[in-house]
Design an enzyme around this catalytic site. Structure first.
Site, PDB file in Angstrom:
ATOM      1  N   SER A 140       0.945  -1.139   0.053  1.00  0.00           N
ATOM      2  CA  SER A 140      -0.034  -0.077   0.007  1.00  0.00           C
ATOM      3  C   SER A 140       0.728   1.029  -0.081  1.00  0.00           C
ATOM      4  O   SER A 140       1.740   1.349   0.937  1.00  0.00           O
ATOM      5  CB  SER A 140      -0.785  -0.012   1.176  1.00  0.00           C
TER       6      SER A 140
ATOM      7  N   HIS B 126      -3.415   0.563  -4.674  1.00  0.00           N
ATOM      8  CA  HIS B 126      -2.824  -0.825  -5.337  1.00  0.00           C
ATOM      9  C   HIS B 126      -3.276  -0.788  -6.726  1.00  0.00           C
ATOM     10  O   HIS B 126      -4.309  -0.749  -7.186  1.00  0.00           O
ATOM     11  CB  HIS B 126      -3.529  -2.001  -4.598  1.00  0.00           C
TER      12      HIS B 126
ATOM     13  N   HIS C 237      -5.370  -9.535  -0.831  1.00  0.00           N
ATOM     14  CA  HIS C 237      -5.543  -9.542   0.537  1.00  0.00           C
ATOM     15  C   HIS C 237      -6.638 -10.696   0.708  1.00  0.00           C
ATOM     16  O   HIS C 237      -7.840 -10.686   0.014  1.00  0.00           O
ATOM     17  CB  HIS C 237      -5.846  -8.402   1.187  1.00  0.00           C
TER      18      HIS C 237
ATOM     19  N   TYR D  21      -8.701  -9.983   3.095  1.00  0.00           N
ATOM     20  CA  TYR D  21     -10.001  -9.300   3.450  1.00  0.00           C
ATOM     21  C   TYR D  21     -10.971  -8.869   2.205  1.00  0.00           C
ATOM     22  O   TYR D  21     -12.183  -8.512   2.342  1.00  0.00           O
ATOM     23  CB  TYR D  21      -9.724  -8.149   4.097  1.00  0.00           C
ATOM     24  N   GLU D  22     -10.213  -8.971   1.126  1.00  0.00           N
ATOM     25  CA  GLU D  22     -10.728  -8.653  -0.161  1.00  0.00           C
ATOM     26  C   GLU D  22     -11.843 -10.082  -0.479  1.00  0.00           C
ATOM     27  O   GLU D  22     -12.547  -9.737  -1.526  1.00  0.00           O
ATOM     28  CB  GLU D  22      -9.959  -8.476  -1.412  1.00  0.00           C
TER      29      GLU D  22
ATOM     30  N   ALA E 228       2.532  -1.952   4.140  1.00  0.00           N
ATOM     31  CA  ALA E 228       2.459  -1.087   5.234  1.00  0.00           C
ATOM     32  C   ALA E 228       2.170  -1.752   6.602  1.00  0.00           C
ATOM     33  O   ALA E 228       1.300  -2.763   6.344  1.00  0.00           O
ATOM     34  CB  ALA E 228       1.297  -0.212   4.650  1.00  0.00           C
TER      35      ALA E 228
ATOM     36  N   MET F  76      -2.184  -6.821   7.221  1.00  0.00           N
ATOM     37  CA  MET F  76      -3.152  -7.472   6.655  1.00  0.00           C
ATOM     38  C   MET F  76      -2.584  -8.361   5.333  1.00  0.00           C
ATOM     39  O   MET F  76      -3.589  -8.618   4.648  1.00  0.00           O
ATOM     40  CB  MET F  76      -4.329  -6.474   6.560  1.00  0.00           C
ATOM     41  N   SER F  77      -1.406  -8.476   5.289  1.00  0.00           N
ATOM     42  CA  SER F  77      -1.008  -9.141   4.083  1.00  0.00           C
ATOM     43  C   SER F  77       0.168 -10.068   4.644  1.00  0.00           C
ATOM     44  O   SER F  77       0.379 -10.506   5.574  1.00  0.00           O
ATOM     45  CB  SER F  77      -0.612  -8.219   3.085  1.00  0.00           C
TER      46      SER F  77
ATOM     47  N   ASN G 156       1.649   4.017  10.719  1.00  0.00           N
ATOM     48  CA  ASN G 156       1.236   4.410  11.986  1.00  0.00           C
ATOM     49  C   ASN G 156       1.388   3.761  13.221  1.00  0.00           C
ATOM     50  O   ASN G 156       1.906   2.672  12.913  1.00  0.00           O
ATOM     51  CB  ASN G 156      -0.610   4.183  11.826  1.00  0.00           C
TER      52      ASN G 156
ATOM     53  N   HIS H 132      -6.953   4.635   6.636  1.00  0.00           N
ATOM     54  CA  HIS H 132      -6.106   4.212   5.362  1.00  0.00           C
ATOM     55  C   HIS H 132      -5.436   5.309   4.747  1.00  0.00           C
ATOM     56  O   HIS H 132      -4.604   5.219   4.037  1.00  0.00           O
ATOM     57  CB  HIS H 132      -7.226   3.538   4.422  1.00  0.00           C
TER      58      HIS H 132
END
Ligand code: HPA
Length: 278
Positions: free
Chosen positions: A33, A64, A86, A88-89, A116, A214-215, A238, A250
């Site tokens: 990201s 992306h 990902h 979550y997609e 990220a 998340m990846s 962050n 995001h």
């Protein structure tokens, strides 16, 4: 590695090679990201949208681009994913097998994965980089579940040195030479798409996590299964939830990723250069 000709990754590699006849990659790079800018630095690059590669889904995430690039960086032939898939997609964990094995089918011997991540370590501030030394798989999923693809690797995969110790020392030495601060830590892979709760972050800290994202974890697993060496650098975008007064969003992740990219680009270039030596 010889991949069977009807294998989806071999087919994807053939389609990519139609755009760059004779291309053989030394290294694969996945840009996370807000980190896609490195792709602009490839020379003689061809870019193929995922939509044109058989079996590849589209990347649905803002930040992306969703394309595969073949080109040269520091004189070294590299294959590059600008945008990843990902869980979550809504993708099945096994979807990650295709792009990672495509790197292998293109000839890559190693992967540089970037992402990220949120920091659980007070000294690892947004905008800085963290070299990942190990992971906690809190995605409760494994891309290798199902019949083993014996042509690619063995059933049971050793992850003890998944984050290649020699590649890590190379990155630490290069960061030192470049004056880039490179923290080190354990990446905790989470499903998302929600950010964590403060209680979860406290729990992950207790369990040994230094960064959350998340990846990456499924990609590392598939890469190790097919014998690719792996190095992972996280752009800290962050402080994890509950560790700062700033809310996590995001948009801010993408902004800080751009800042971290200023340090990541020279480090990645220097790392790639070592693949052209000797
Ligand atoms: N949590 C999970 N994933 C992330 C974060 C975070 O704080 N920052 C960037 N990706």
């Amino acid at each position: 590695m010889s991949s069977p000709s009807l294998d989806p990754a071999a087919i994807a590699a053939d389609v990519l090679r139609e755009h760059a006849p004779g291309f053989t990659a030394r290294l694969g790079i996945v840009l996370g990201s807000g980190l896609g800018g490195l792709a602009e630095e490839l020379l003689d690059a061809v870019a193929v949208p995922y939509a044109e590669i058989p079996g590849f889904p589209r990347s649905t995430v803002v930040g992306h681009a969703g394309r595969f690039l073949l080109g040269r960086l520091e004189g070294v032939p590299v294959a590059c994913m600008q945008g990843r898939f990902h869980l979550y997609e809504g993708h099945e964990p096994a979807i990650v097998k295709l792009p990672i094995r495509t790197f292998r089918a293109l000839g890559a011997e190693a992967l540089l994965l970037t992402n990220a991540a949120g920091s659980l370590r007070p000294e690892a501030r947004p905008g800085s980089l963290m070299l990942i030394t190990d992971h906690l798989n809190f995605q409760w999923a494994n891309p290798l579940i199902g019949p083993n693809d014996d042509d690619w690797g063995e059933r049971f995969v050793d992850l003890e040195n998944a984050y290649d110790p020699e590649l890590r020392s190379r990155l630490l030495r290069l960061a030192d030479e470049l004056g880039v601060v490179l923290h080190q830590g354990v990446y905790c892979g989470l499903l998302g798409p929600t950010f964590e709760t403060p209680a979860e972050i406290r729990a992950y800290r207790t369990l040994g996590a230094d960064a959350v994202g998340m990846s990456t974890v499924p990609e590392v697993i598939v890469a190790r299964h097919c014998g690719l060496r792996v190095a992972v650098v996280s752009a800290i975008t962050n402080m994890a939830v509950g560790m700062s007064t700033e809310p996590v969003a995001h948009g801010a992740v993408l902004d800080m990723a751009a800042q971290a990219a200023a340090a990541l680009v020279p480090l990645a270039r220097a790392f790639v250069r070592t693949f052209g030596e000797g």
